[in-house]
Scaffold this motif. Structure first.
Motif, PDB file in Angstrom:
ATOM      1  N   VAL A 159       0.861  -1.182   0.000  1.00 12.60           N
ATOM      2  CA  VAL A 159       0.000   0.000   0.000  1.00 12.60           C
ATOM      3  C   VAL A 159       0.897   1.231   0.000  1.00 12.60           C
ATOM      4  N   LEU A 160       0.479   2.252  -0.734  1.00 11.04           N
ATOM      5  CA  LEU A 160       1.246   3.494  -0.814  1.00 11.04           C
ATOM      6  C   LEU A 160       0.692   4.490   0.214  1.00 11.04           C
ATOM      7  N   VAL A 161       1.544   4.854   1.157  1.00 10.11           N
ATOM      8  CA  VAL A 161       1.155   5.821   2.193  1.00 10.11           C
ATOM      9  C   VAL A 161       1.629   7.203   1.750  1.00 10.11           C
ATOM     10  N   LYS A 162       0.691   8.152   1.696  1.00  6.61           N
ATOM     11  CA  LYS A 162       1.016   9.508   1.256  1.00  6.61           C
ATOM     12  C   LYS A 162       0.517  10.508   2.304  1.00  6.61           C
ATOM     13  N   GLY A 163       1.281  11.579   2.480  1.00  9.32           N
ATOM     14  CA  GLY A 163       0.871  12.591   3.445  1.00  9.32           C
ATOM     15  C   GLY A 163       1.734  13.837   3.358  1.00  9.32           C
ATOM     16  N   LYS A 164       1.559  14.703   4.345  1.00  8.56           N
ATOM     17  CA  LYS A 164       2.318  15.958   4.371  1.00  8.56           C
ATOM     18  C   LYS A 164       2.557  16.373   5.815  1.00  8.56           C
ATOM     19  N   THR A 165       3.721  16.986   6.047  1.00  7.41           N
ATOM     20  CA  THR A 165       4.070  17.484   7.375  1.00  7.41           C
ATOM     21  C   THR A 165       4.845  18.787   7.232  1.00  7.41           C
ATOM     22  N   ASP A 166       5.299  19.331   8.352  1.00  7.83           N
ATOM     23  CA  ASP A 166       6.049  20.588   8.322  1.00  7.83           C
ATOM     24  C   ASP A 166       7.458  20.362   7.779  1.00  7.83           C
ATOM     25  N   LYS A 167       8.004  21.412   7.183  1.00 12.04           N
ATOM     26  CA  LYS A 167       9.389  21.335   6.725  1.00 12.04           C
ATOM     27  C   LYS A 167      10.308  21.145   7.929  1.00 12.04           C
ATOM     28  N   GLY A 168      11.313  20.312   7.757  1.00 12.83           N
ATOM     29  CA  GLY A 168      12.265  20.073   8.827  1.00 12.83           C
ATOM     30  C   GLY A 168      11.850  18.976   9.783  1.00 12.83           C
ATOM     31  N   ALA A 169      10.643  18.441   9.611  1.00 14.49           N
ATOM     32  CA  ALA A 169      10.188  17.352  10.475  1.00 14.49           C
ATOM     33  C   ALA A 169      10.719  16.022   9.944  1.00 14.49           C
ATOM     34  N   SER A 170      10.593  15.001  10.761  1.00 17.99           N
ATOM     35  CA  SER A 170      10.973  13.648  10.341  1.00 17.99           C
ATOM     36  C   SER A 170       9.758  12.740  10.481  1.00 17.99           C
ATOM     37  N   ILE A 171       9.649  11.780   9.562  1.00 13.72           N
ATOM     38  CA  ILE A 171       8.500  10.873   9.527  1.00 13.72           C
ATOM     39  C   ILE A 171       8.993   9.426   9.555  1.00 13.72           C
ATOM     40  N   LYS A 172       8.293   8.626  10.336  1.00 16.35           N
ATOM     41  CA  LYS A 172       8.534   7.185  10.354  1.00 16.35           C
ATOM     42  C   LYS A 172       7.204   6.466  10.194  1.00 16.35           C
ATOM     43  N   ILE A 173       7.227   5.377   9.398  1.00 19.81           N
ATOM     44  CA  ILE A 173       6.045   4.526   9.247  1.00 19.81           C
ATOM     45  C   ILE A 173       6.431   3.134   9.710  1.00 19.81           C
ATOM     46  N   ASN A 174       5.798   2.700  10.779  1.00 20.57           N
ATOM     47  CA  ASN A 174       6.137   1.414  11.401  1.00 20.57           C
ATOM     48  C   ASN A 174       7.636   1.304  11.659  1.00 20.57           C
ATOM     49  N   GLY A 175       8.230   2.410  12.119  1.00 25.14           N
ATOM     50  CA  GLY A 175       9.646   2.426  12.468  1.00 25.14           C
ATOM     51  C   GLY A 175      10.584   2.680  11.314  1.00 25.14           C
ATOM     52  N   GLN A 176      10.066   2.757  10.083  1.00 22.77           N
ATOM     53  CA  GLN A 176      10.917   2.983   8.916  1.00 22.77           C
ATOM     54  C   GLN A 176      10.967   4.481   8.594  1.00 22.77           C
ATOM     55  N   ASN A 177      12.179   5.002   8.409  1.00 18.01           N
ATOM     56  CA  ASN A 177      12.336   6.415   8.067  1.00 18.01           C
ATOM     57  C   ASN A 177      11.788   6.691   6.677  1.00 18.01           C
ATOM     58  N   VAL A 178      11.172   7.850   6.540  1.00 18.35           N
ATOM     59  CA  VAL A 178      10.568   8.246   5.271  1.00 18.35           C
ATOM     60  C   VAL A 178      11.234   9.533   4.802  1.00 18.35           C
ATOM     61  N   LEU A 179      11.586   9.582   3.531  1.00 21.39           N
ATOM     62  CA  LEU A 179      12.223  10.762   2.956  1.00 21.39           C
ATOM     63  C   LEU A 179      11.164  11.804   2.608  1.00 21.39           C
ATOM     64  N   LEU A 180      11.406  13.057   3.018  1.00 19.04           N
ATOM     65  CA  LEU A 180      10.462  14.143   2.752  1.00 19.04           C
ATOM     66  C   LEU A 180      10.888  14.938   1.530  1.00 19.04           C
ATOM     67  N   ALA A 181       9.899  15.442   0.799  1.00 21.59           N
ATOM     68  CA  ALA A 181      10.169  16.387  -0.286  1.00 21.59           C
ATOM     69  C   ALA A 181      10.385  17.775   0.329  1.00 21.59           C
TER      70      ALA A 181
END
Length: 236
Positions: A159-181
């Motif tokens: 499944v493709l997980v898509k979303g948006k957060t603040d610049k400079g934040a870090s995201i993890k999905i089930n413990g896996q790091n996600v690269l931000l645009a």
């Protein structure tokens, strides 16, 4: 002029007493000004109690001493009454008129009060600013998940997980790091297991609290699971 002690009414002002002395000496303001070398306007200010028209107190006192000596009065007596009526005397005799507060003293008190208020205001503003900055630092970033929706049913193994957060934040999905645009958007493909998969999406900034979002994704490939072992023959 010989020294003379005169009796005055207690309710007479300094100006009235000086005026009486001058009249008894049969002097005009112009003549007295010539004798004392004191400006006529200052002599008139003394006699009319218009102390605000006099020069600085140190000069006014010297003028008054000269005036008292010339008219035959006691210097200390007139200086004392001048200080009381002008409002600069520290000790007031109980039989004399209470001192008046000078405008200068009032302005000084007002100025001090204004300074204290300004200082308190600045301290309050500074504390509020620090509090705002601390709150900004520890507050979690904004996090929105555009897909998948909660309870999403799929027959695909990912499944493709898509979303948006603040610049400079870090995201993890089930413990896996996600690269931000650069604009804070992100997407990542997550492998699924058959059945219900719970995706935990975490967002954080440096020193901030975590923010978490959850999505339940159901993977069903349409195959049934055999419950009977192969070559099993029931006996009746």
């Amino acid at each position: 002029m010989p020294f003379v002690i005169r009796q005055f009414h207690n309710d007479q002002t300094l100006g009235e007493k000086l005026h009486t002395l001058r009249k008894e000496a049969r002097l005009t303001l112009s003549e007295l000004s010539e004798m004392t070398k004191i400006q006529k306007s200052y002599l008139k200010a003394f006699e009319t109690n218009a102390f605000h028209k006099l020069p600085d107190p140190i000069y006014a006192r010297n003028y008054l001493k000269t005036l008292a000596r010339t008219l035959g009065g006691e210097e200390a007596y007139y200086i004392d009454q001048f200080e009381q009526e002008r409002g600069t005397c520290d000790v007031v005799n109980k039989h004399q008129t209470p001192r008046q507060r000078t405008r200068k003293a009032s302005l000084f008190v007002t100025s001090r009060f204004a300074q204290i208020c300004l200082f308190v205001l600045l301290i309050g503003t500074f504390i509020s600013y620090i509090g705002f900055q601390v709150k900004t630092i520890i507050s979690p970033p904004h996090l929105s998940i555009s897909s998948p929706s909660d309870g999403f049913l799929t027959t695909d193994a990912t499944v493709l997980v898509k979303g948006k957060t603040d610049k400079g934040a870090s995201i993890k999905i089930n413990g896996q790091n996600v690269l931000l645009a650069q604009d804070g958007t992100f997407e990542k493909e997550i492998a699924l297991e058959r059945g219900v998969n719970v995706l935990q999406i975490e967002g954080a900034k440096r020193y901030s609290h975590l923010i978490k979002e959850y999505r339940r994704v159901i993977f069903d490939n349409g195959k049934t699971i055999g419950l009977t072992p192969k070559n099993f023959s029931p006996t009746f």
